[in-house]
Enzyme design. Structure first.
Site, PDB file in Angstrom:
ATOM      1  N   GLY A 173      44.509 -31.103  69.517  1.00 40.00           N
ATOM      2  CA  GLY A 173      45.584 -31.033  68.966  1.00 40.00           C
ATOM      3  C   GLY A 173      45.305 -30.169  67.371  1.00 40.00           C
ATOM      4  N   VAL A 174      46.237 -30.518  66.452  1.00 39.99           N
ATOM      5  CA  VAL A 174      46.228 -29.687  65.283  1.00 39.99           C
ATOM      6  C   VAL A 174      45.126 -29.841  64.559  1.00 39.99           C
ATOM      7  CG1 VAL A 174      47.257 -29.263  62.978  1.00 39.99           C
ATOM      8  CG2 VAL A 174      48.437 -29.800  65.156  1.00 39.99           C
ATOM      9  N   ALA A 223      52.672 -33.054  55.594  1.00 37.86           N
ATOM     10  CA  ALA A 223      52.750 -33.742  54.004  1.00 37.86           C
ATOM     11  C   ALA A 223      54.207 -33.002  53.585  1.00 37.86           C
ATOM     12  CB  ALA A 223      51.740 -32.425  53.218  1.00 37.86           C
ATOM     13  N   GLY A 243      40.008 -33.965  71.420  1.00 34.79           N
ATOM     14  CA  GLY A 243      41.314 -33.986  70.904  1.00 34.79           C
ATOM     15  C   GLY A 243      41.456 -32.363  70.534  1.00 34.79           C
ATOM     16  N   HIS A 298      57.811  -1.924  56.070  1.00 30.23           N
ATOM     17  CA  HIS A 298      56.621  -1.512  57.150  1.00 30.23           C
ATOM     18  C   HIS A 298      55.618  -1.074  56.362  1.00 30.23           C
ATOM     19  CE1 HIS A 298      54.784   0.751  60.293  1.00 30.23           C
ATOM     20  NE2 HIS A 298      54.702   1.909  59.457  1.00 30.23           N
ATOM     21  N   VAL A 306      38.166 -38.543  78.151  1.00 28.53           N
ATOM     22  CA  VAL A 306      36.917 -39.039  77.610  1.00 28.53           C
ATOM     23  C   VAL A 306      36.582 -40.369  78.126  1.00 28.53           C
ATOM     24  CG1 VAL A 306      35.428 -39.736  75.715  1.00 28.53           C
ATOM     25  CG2 VAL A 306      36.718 -37.509  75.583  1.00 28.53           C
ATOM     26  N   GLY A 345      46.866 -37.784  45.227  1.00 29.40           N
ATOM     27  CA  GLY A 345      46.884 -36.687  45.954  1.00 29.40           C
ATOM     28  C   GLY A 345      46.960 -36.977  47.436  1.00 29.40           C
ATOM     29  N   GLU A 375      40.389 -31.756  75.612  1.00 29.49           N
ATOM     30  CA  GLU A 375      41.796 -32.254  75.520  1.00 29.49           C
ATOM     31  C   GLU A 375      42.166 -33.155  76.912  1.00 29.49           C
ATOM     32  OE1 GLU A 375      44.333 -32.467  73.244  1.00 29.49           O
ATOM     33  OE2 GLU A 375      45.405 -33.086  74.932  1.00 29.49           O
ATOM     34  N   ASP A 384      54.021 -40.669  56.239  1.00 25.97           N
ATOM     35  CA  ASP A 384      53.092 -41.071  57.303  1.00 25.97           C
ATOM     36  C   ASP A 384      53.161 -42.464  57.717  1.00 25.97           C
ATOM     37  OD1 ASP A 384      52.524 -38.375  57.246  1.00 25.97           O
ATOM     38  OD2 ASP A 384      50.252 -38.919  57.383  1.00 25.97           O
TER      39      ASP A 384
END
Ligand code: FAD
Length: 459
Positions: free
Chosen positions: A180-181, A316, A178, A440, A235, A38, A201, A308
């Site tokens: 980011g995501v 993913a 950071g 709706h 930083v 995984g 950030e 990656d």
């Protein structure tokens, strides 16, 4: 004859899906994995973070439910149980993959792979026992690991891998380096639970790689939730400060410092390929990633790389789509996925989901575009859920009217972006995507409103 037709190295979402597809297409396949099946996604990434966010959302909703008549006094968050639930979900999914391998007759070779040549892989297990295996093709899907830039004292900060291992109590305070995501999802988790959260950030806004309005809106919403946000903040160092850890940074030319019981370093990940090739076997690199062409071929014959470890976009579903495309090409099967249309989501509150180009990116690429937008103040489901300011934006080519991008920031955005990706992959115009009736009440109704605005601007 070789032992296998294909050896896949790494059982993350890139590797395991590629292996399953290759086996389905008739190949004799082995997968080498040194940790849990995984990969990062199921064990240290997508799934554990979403499990934590599921728990923290229940806690937060119960706490904040007073506006709609819920008074869940005395509820508490048990960190040991929250992390146990996270482990349980990862283990279930990971053992599910092992079962799928068994049914597909894929050999799972446990250990660390070393590529000793085109068509030969040495697998060394935790006891140091090695076995050599031969194959026709090798697919590298070794993923990525957290990176820690050389900032003084940064070893005091945890990586996402370490933070996900859990803690028996809720931190009083967490500083996240950071915005980011990954940083934003952890900020959401800890803020939901009532922890004091600070995000630092370096760029001028949160989520600097996305549409400007998303990052700015998110900062306002996080601040309303009590999160301290510093942007343009570089930083300088991290150090122990009594029981806490202090992060020193410069922000608008001022020296600042903020301390937390825990510090998370969420400033990127690097491809994982150290020690993957035997000495003397050199593969062409693209910076820190393995270089590949459009067929995922590396510079070495019969050695491919996906996910990656070689991709510009570390997600993913990108790893999976690349893995499947690579083995389908290898097996002479047709691949139908448009790899250029990549949805991307952030599971903060409200969620953010994007696909394709932003207005700024289109302009930079010289593409004439029009943008349609709808702020969801009048959307009934948004009003009921009350997640803060939500909006949807659609970007279309000014001449062809073809949709080229969308940015959604609202509840369930991650469940709606797939439909927008469909529109982009099938080259729908704004007018065509606007044709469908939307139910709706639903969050999706706002799509019609944003698209109608776009169609009007396109003229
Ligand atoms: C905190 C966090 C949250 C994330 N959330 C999301 C999300 O919500 N949605 C999303 O799309 N993406 C998310 N990601 C990114 C996603 O996890 C990755 O893009 C994805 O896992 C990459 O898949 P992969 O198959 O390329 O590699 P990986 O999942 O990293 O798997 C690689 C595998 O290879 C194994 N390996 C490495 N080297 C060797 C070797 N030499 N021998 C044997 N085995 C080896 C590793 O043990 C690992 O199991 C998140 C990441 C993090 C860190």
């Amino acid at each position: 004859m070789a032992d296998y037709q294909l050896i896949v190295i790494g059982a993350g979402p890139g590797g395991y899906e590629a292996a399953l597809r290759a086996a389905k297409l008739g190949k004799k396949v082995a997968v080498v994995e040194r940790r849990e099946a995984g990969g990062t996604c199921l064990n240290r990434g997508c799934v554990p973070t979403k499990t934590l966010l599921h728990s923290s959302a229940i806690y937060r909703d119960a706490k904040n439910g007073t506006h709609c008549g819920i008074h869940a006094d005395g509820i508490r968050a048990d960190m040991e149980e929250i992390f146990a639930y996270k482990r349980e979900i990862s283990q279930k999914l990971s053992s599910g993959i092992e079962s799928l391998f068994k049914s597909a007759k894929i050999d799972l070779l446990r250990g660390t792979a070393l590529i000793t040549g085109s068509g030969s892989v040495r697998v060394t297990d935790t006891e140091g026992q090695s076995a050599d295996h031969t194959c026709d093709d090798i697919l590298i899907a070794t993923g990525s690991v957290p990176s820690r830039p050389p900032i003084s004292g940064l070893e005091l900060a945890m990586t996402s891998d370490e933070l996900l291992e859990g803690c028996d109590h809720l931190y009083r305070s967490v500083v996240i380096i950071g915005g980011g995501v990954i940083g934003i999802e952890f900020a959401t988790f800890y803020a939901d639970l009532g922890c004091a959260v600070t995000v630092i950030e370096g760029m001028d806004r949160l989520l600097p790689n996305m549409d400007r309005e998303l990052g700015q809106n998110l900062a306002l919403i996080l601040k309303k939730q009590g999160v301290q946000v510093f942007t343009n903040a570089m930083v300088q160092g991290v150090e122990q400060a009594g029981e806490d850890i202090a992060v020193r940074f410069t922000c608008k030319e001022k020296e600042e410092s903020v301390a937390g019981e825990a510090v998370l370093c969420a400033i990127g990940r690097r491809p994982c390929c150290d020690g993957l090739f035997t000495d003397g076997l050199a593969v062409e690199m693209n910076g820190r990633s393995i270089a590949v062409n459009e067929n995922f071929e590396t510079s070495l014959p019969h050695i491919y790389a996906i996910g990656d470890v070689s991709s510009k976009i570390q997600l993913a579903h990108v790893a999976t789509a690349q893995g499947i495309a690579c083995v389908e090409r290898l097996c002479g099967a047709e691949n139908r996925t448009d790899l250029s249309v990549v949805p991307s989501c952030i599971y903060c509150r409200p969620e953010i989901a994007v696909v394709g180009l932003t207005e700024a990116e289109a302009k930079e690429a010289g593409i004439p575009v029009k943008v349609g937008k709808h702020v969801m103040f009048d959307n009934a489901k948004t009003l009921i859920a009350d997640p803060g300011r939500c909006f949807m934006k659609f970007v279309a080519h000014a001449e062809t009217h073809e949709l080229v991008g969308a940015q959604l920031m609202c509840e369930h955005a991650s469940d709606m972006i797939g439909g927008v990706s469909q529109a982009l992959a099938n080259h729908l115009t704004a007018e065509r995507f606007c044709r469908a009736m939307r139910p709706h009440p639903s969050f999706e109704e706002a799509m019609t409103a944003a698209l109608e605005d776009l169609v009007q601007k396109l003229g």
